[in-house]
Design an enzyme around this catalytic site. Structure first.
Site, PDB file in Angstrom:
ATOM      1  N   PRO A 277       0.830  -1.309  -0.085  1.00  0.00           N
ATOM      2  CA  PRO A 277      -0.008   0.033   0.012  1.00  0.00           C
ATOM      3  C   PRO A 277       0.842   1.283   0.100  1.00  0.00           C
ATOM      4  O   PRO A 277       2.206   1.225   0.309  1.00  0.00           O
ATOM      5  CB  PRO A 277      -0.684  -0.077   1.389  1.00  0.00           C
ATOM      6  CG  PRO A 277      -0.171  -1.439   2.027  1.00  0.00           C
ATOM      7  CD  PRO A 277       0.825  -1.734   1.413  1.00  0.00           C
ATOM      8  N   ARG A 279      -1.297   4.702  -0.199  1.00  0.00           N
ATOM      9  CA  ARG A 279      -2.191   5.594   0.311  1.00  0.00           C
ATOM     10  C   ARG A 279      -2.553   5.636   1.809  1.00  0.00           C
ATOM     11  O   ARG A 279      -2.658   6.587   2.465  1.00  0.00           O
ATOM     12  CB  ARG A 279      -3.374   5.666  -0.600  1.00  0.00           C
ATOM     13  CG  ARG A 279      -4.728   6.829  -0.181  1.00  0.00           C
ATOM     14  CD  ARG A 279      -5.839   6.351  -0.869  1.00  0.00           C
ATOM     15  NE  ARG A 279      -5.655   5.963  -2.186  1.00  0.00           N
ATOM     16  CZ  ARG A 279      -6.036   6.581  -3.325  1.00  0.00           C
ATOM     17  NH1 ARG A 279      -6.188   7.815  -3.262  1.00  0.00           N
ATOM     18  NH2 ARG A 279      -5.947   5.712  -4.445  1.00  0.00           N
ATOM     19  N   ARG A 314      -5.545  15.717  -8.419  1.00  0.00           N
ATOM     20  CA  ARG A 314      -6.593  14.755  -8.299  1.00  0.00           C
ATOM     21  C   ARG A 314      -8.263  15.399  -8.710  1.00  0.00           C
ATOM     22  O   ARG A 314      -8.749  14.619  -9.141  1.00  0.00           O
ATOM     23  CB  ARG A 314      -6.691  14.143  -6.987  1.00  0.00           C
ATOM     24  CG  ARG A 314      -5.240  13.439  -6.632  1.00  0.00           C
ATOM     25  CD  ARG A 314      -5.250  12.394  -5.206  1.00  0.00           C
ATOM     26  NE  ARG A 314      -6.068  11.414  -5.359  1.00  0.00           N
ATOM     27  CZ  ARG A 314      -7.113  11.183  -5.041  1.00  0.00           C
ATOM     28  NH1 ARG A 314      -7.634  12.180  -4.058  1.00  0.00           N
ATOM     29  NH2 ARG A 314      -7.909   9.970  -5.209  1.00  0.00           N
ATOM     30  N   TYR A 318      -9.806  13.263 -11.511  1.00  0.00           N
ATOM     31  CA  TYR A 318     -10.589  12.192 -10.988  1.00  0.00           C
ATOM     32  C   TYR A 318     -11.956  12.624 -10.407  1.00  0.00           C
ATOM     33  O   TYR A 318     -12.692  11.734 -10.007  1.00  0.00           O
ATOM     34  CB  TYR A 318      -9.960  11.259  -9.875  1.00  0.00           C
ATOM     35  CG  TYR A 318      -8.621  10.820 -10.326  1.00  0.00           C
ATOM     36  CD1 TYR A 318      -8.297  10.192 -11.386  1.00  0.00           C
ATOM     37  CD2 TYR A 318      -7.725  11.006  -9.417  1.00  0.00           C
ATOM     38  CE1 TYR A 318      -6.965   9.635 -11.579  1.00  0.00           C
ATOM     39  CE2 TYR A 318      -6.195  10.744  -9.332  1.00  0.00           C
ATOM     40  CZ  TYR A 318      -6.021   9.776 -10.922  1.00  0.00           C
ATOM     41  OH  TYR A 318      -4.646   9.533 -10.876  1.00  0.00           O
ATOM     42  N   CYS A 344      -5.071  28.834 -16.077  1.00  0.00           N
ATOM     43  CA  CYS A 344      -6.119  29.207 -17.292  1.00  0.00           C
ATOM     44  C   CYS A 344      -6.486  27.982 -17.742  1.00  0.00           C
ATOM     45  O   CYS A 344      -6.444  27.757 -18.830  1.00  0.00           O
ATOM     46  CB  CYS A 344      -5.272  30.135 -18.192  1.00  0.00           C
ATOM     47  SG  CYS A 344      -4.530  31.268 -17.483  1.00  0.00           S
ATOM     48  N   GLU A 345      -7.432  27.258 -16.970  1.00  0.00           N
ATOM     49  CA  GLU A 345      -8.343  26.221 -17.551  1.00  0.00           C
ATOM     50  C   GLU A 345      -9.413  26.046 -16.532  1.00  0.00           C
ATOM     51  O   GLU A 345      -9.230  26.244 -15.350  1.00  0.00           O
ATOM     52  CB  GLU A 345      -7.505  24.904 -17.109  1.00  0.00           C
ATOM     53  CG  GLU A 345      -6.204  24.619 -17.863  1.00  0.00           C
ATOM     54  CD  GLU A 345      -6.420  23.803 -19.317  1.00  0.00           C
ATOM     55  OE1 GLU A 345      -7.789  23.335 -19.529  1.00  0.00           O
ATOM     56  OE2 GLU A 345      -5.372  23.823 -20.112  1.00  0.00           O
TER      57      GLU A 345
HETATM   58  N1  LLP Z   1       0.968  -1.503  -6.125  1.00  0.00           N
HETATM   59  C1  LLP Z   1       1.097  -1.015  -7.485  1.00  0.00           C
HETATM   60  C2  LLP Z   1       1.482  -1.922  -8.444  1.00  0.00           C
HETATM   61  C3  LLP Z   1       0.266  -0.046  -7.821  1.00  0.00           C
HETATM   62  O1  LLP Z   1       0.258   0.565  -9.228  1.00  0.00           O
HETATM   63  C4  LLP Z   1      -0.115   1.020  -6.824  1.00  0.00           C
HETATM   64  C5  LLP Z   1      -0.785   2.144  -7.029  1.00  0.00           C
HETATM   65  C6  LLP Z   1       0.053   0.695  -5.394  1.00  0.00           C
HETATM   66  C7  LLP Z   1       0.976  -0.651  -4.979  1.00  0.00           C
HETATM   67  C8  LLP Z   1      -0.230   1.378  -4.268  1.00  0.00           C
HETATM   68  O2  LLP Z   1      -1.675   1.466  -4.246  1.00  0.00           O
HETATM   69  P1  LLP Z   1      -2.424   2.292  -2.972  1.00  0.00           P
HETATM   70  O3  LLP Z   1      -2.155   1.384  -1.748  1.00  0.00           O
HETATM   71  O4  LLP Z   1      -1.873   3.472  -2.784  1.00  0.00           O
HETATM   72  O5  LLP Z   1      -3.927   2.256  -3.468  1.00  0.00           O
HETATM   73  N2  LLP Z   1      -3.323   8.603  -8.687  1.00  0.00           N
HETATM   74  C9  LLP Z   1      -4.319   7.563  -8.115  1.00  0.00           C
HETATM   75  C10 LLP Z   1      -4.038   6.435  -7.498  1.00  0.00           C
HETATM   76  C11 LLP Z   1      -3.249   5.496  -8.686  1.00  0.00           C
HETATM   77  C12 LLP Z   1      -2.933   4.034  -7.969  1.00  0.00           C
HETATM   78  C13 LLP Z   1      -1.869   3.528  -8.850  1.00  0.00           C
HETATM   79  N3  LLP Z   1      -1.223   2.494  -8.429  1.00  0.00           N
HETATM   80  C14 LLP Z   1      -5.084   8.659  -6.922  1.00  0.00           C
HETATM   81  O6  LLP Z   1      -4.735   9.821  -6.806  1.00  0.00           O
HETATM   82  O7  LLP Z   1      -6.152   8.316  -6.354  1.00  0.00           O
END
Ligand code: LLP
Length: 422
Positions: A277, A279, A314, A318, A344-345
């Site tokens: 993880p 996040r 973000r 998203y 400017c968007e």
């Molecule tokens: N492992 C792999 C192979 C990944 O691609 C990712 C995230 C993680 C682990 C970590 O995932 P997490 O625990 O953070 O969910 N930019 C997007 C999130 C994209 C996630 C990409 N991969 C956002 O801001 O929500």
């Protein structure tokens, strides 16, 4: 973060000190919150499965100071690119402490990935013959698309299932491991990353079941002992006030029960259980401190801060929600306003009808929550607005961990051919 008498503190540092010392916008990370997030999650999984390890997906927040905190806590590193492997090396990490999970790799990526000696996690079976032309990895893992993924960030970060670009198709799992075994590879792992930001504890056991059925069959049929099984990231955090968070203990318990049940069912030797993880560790420990610079009364009132879509991508990318606080005014009555940055968007008009304190005025300091993952790393230069500074706080201490970009960054590496510079 805490609010004391309407004044916002990050750990014990007033946000006014951050703004006065480092300017705005500035990303700020609470060291103790990162550590607590890690420890809570680690204790939960370790309790139910002893041979457990976290790898930190450094893509979410790649500042080395932050990664050092997670290294100190015992995490390995999940690298998405060769440069992220190099970041891990700068942390003093390599070998089996680092997992390389790239996708759609170039030959150069493969060569450098292999040379680096880290665990190679292949996104597809088509990569195998290409990898073998450069050498034979000690440990080989496949990233498997278990056929299903989910995310609280809409479909945007659903990383598995038929619409995802990632992972080995579920029907190809057996053949892929058979081909790797035939090629003389003797040490194996398995991996998936089906989604990001999920707060439903049951989901994690559900995707574990999907993966284990695929891996179990392959392991049993090919007589492979997996050294590790990596369930990816995805442990979610709530972004909206009052949104329920992930019950980590329940997620861990259900995952471990499912995992052990499937090991028994397929007669697999218990491997190391891993997750990667990001996040969950850094997301809610990071904030963006900005300032209100202009207020316009037009079709509606629009409050403009220096937190634009180039600084926090973000919301524009998203439609993601990020809560915002106004220092010194949190007890005031609220009224709905629009919120925007200085780009400017019109996608920079990142919140509409947001209830902000009525007296919000030019010069006020604002704090955006949950900016510690996929924040700074996704910032960019646009409209000549540069990347912000990053600061770490611990108790009353604050440390600059990345300088704000200056004008020179806008022209660095740019060459104007002579005939144009007349
Ligand atoms: N492992 C792999 C192979 C990944 O691609 C990712 C995230 C993680 C682990 C970590 O995932 P997490 O625990 O953070 O969910 N930019 C997007 C999130 C994209 C996630 C990409 N991969 C956002 O801001 O929500």
């Amino acid at each position: 973060m805490r609010i004391d008498n309407q004044h916002i503190f990050l750990e014990d540092v007033p946000v006014t000190t951050i703004a006065d010392t480092y300017g705005t916008p500035t990303y700020v990370y609470e060291e103790n919150r990162i550590r607590n997030n890690f420890r809570r999650a680690f204790a939960a999984f370790k309790k139910y499965y002893d041979d457990f390890r976290f790898f930190y997906a450094i893509k979410a927040c790649n500042n080395l100071a932050i990664a050092h905190i997670l290294k100190q806590e015992g995490a390995g590193i999940d690298a998405a690119s060769v440069n992220e492997i190099l970041l891990a090396k700068q942390l003093g990490m390599g070998g089996e402490d680092v997992m390389f999970s790239g996708n759609f790799l170039s030959d150069e990526d493969i060569r450098q990935g292999l040379d680096s000696g880290v665990i190679f996690n292949l996104d597809d079976v088509s990569l195998l013959p290409r990898v073998l032309t450069f050498g034979k990895p000690d440990v080989l893992s496949f990233r498997i698309n278990p056929g299903y993924g989910r995310s609280n960030v809409g479909d945007f970060v659903t990383n598995a299932g038929p619409k995802a670009k990632f992972g080995l198709h579920p029907d190809q799992v057996l053949d892929a491991y058979a081909a790797a075994k035939e090629a003389g590879i003797t040490r194996f792992g398995a991996h998936m990353m089906p989604g990001s930001c999920v707060t439903d504890a049951d989901y994690f056991a559900f995707v574990t079941e999907l993966l284990m059925d695929l891996i179990g069959r392959a392991g049993k049929e090919l007589k492979i002992d997996f050294e590790f099984i990596d369930l990816g990231g995805g442990l979610g955090i709530p972004y909206k006030p009052h949104e329920p968070g992930l019950h980590i203990e329940e997620a861990a318990k259900k995952v471990a029960i499912m995992f052990k049940e499937k090991l028994d069912e397929y007669g697999l030797r218990p491997p190391r259980l891993m997750m990667e993880p990001a996040r969950y560790f850094t997301g809610d420990a990071g904030y963006l401190v900005g300032r209100v610079h202009a207020i316009k009364d037009s079709y509606t009132r629009i409050v403009g801060t220096d937190i634009g879509m180039n600084v926090l991508a973000r919301p524009a990318m998203y439609d993601a929600y990020h809560h915002i606080y106004v220092n010194g005014r949190e007890d005031e009555p609220r009224k709905p306003v629009g919120l925007c940055g200085q780009i400017c968007e019109n996608t920079d008009y990142w919140a509409r009808d947001r209830e902000l304190p009525e007296g919000t005025q030019i010069g006020d300091i604002v704090v955006v929550e949950n900016a510690g993952a996929y924040g700074y790393v996704m910032s960019y230069q646009y409209n000549g607005r540069l990347r912000p500074a990053e600061v770490l706080v611990n108790g009353r201490e604050h440390y600059l961990i990345r300088e704000r970009e200056g004008f020179e960054e806008l022209t660095r590496g740019v060459h104007v051919p002579e005939h144009l510079a007349l």
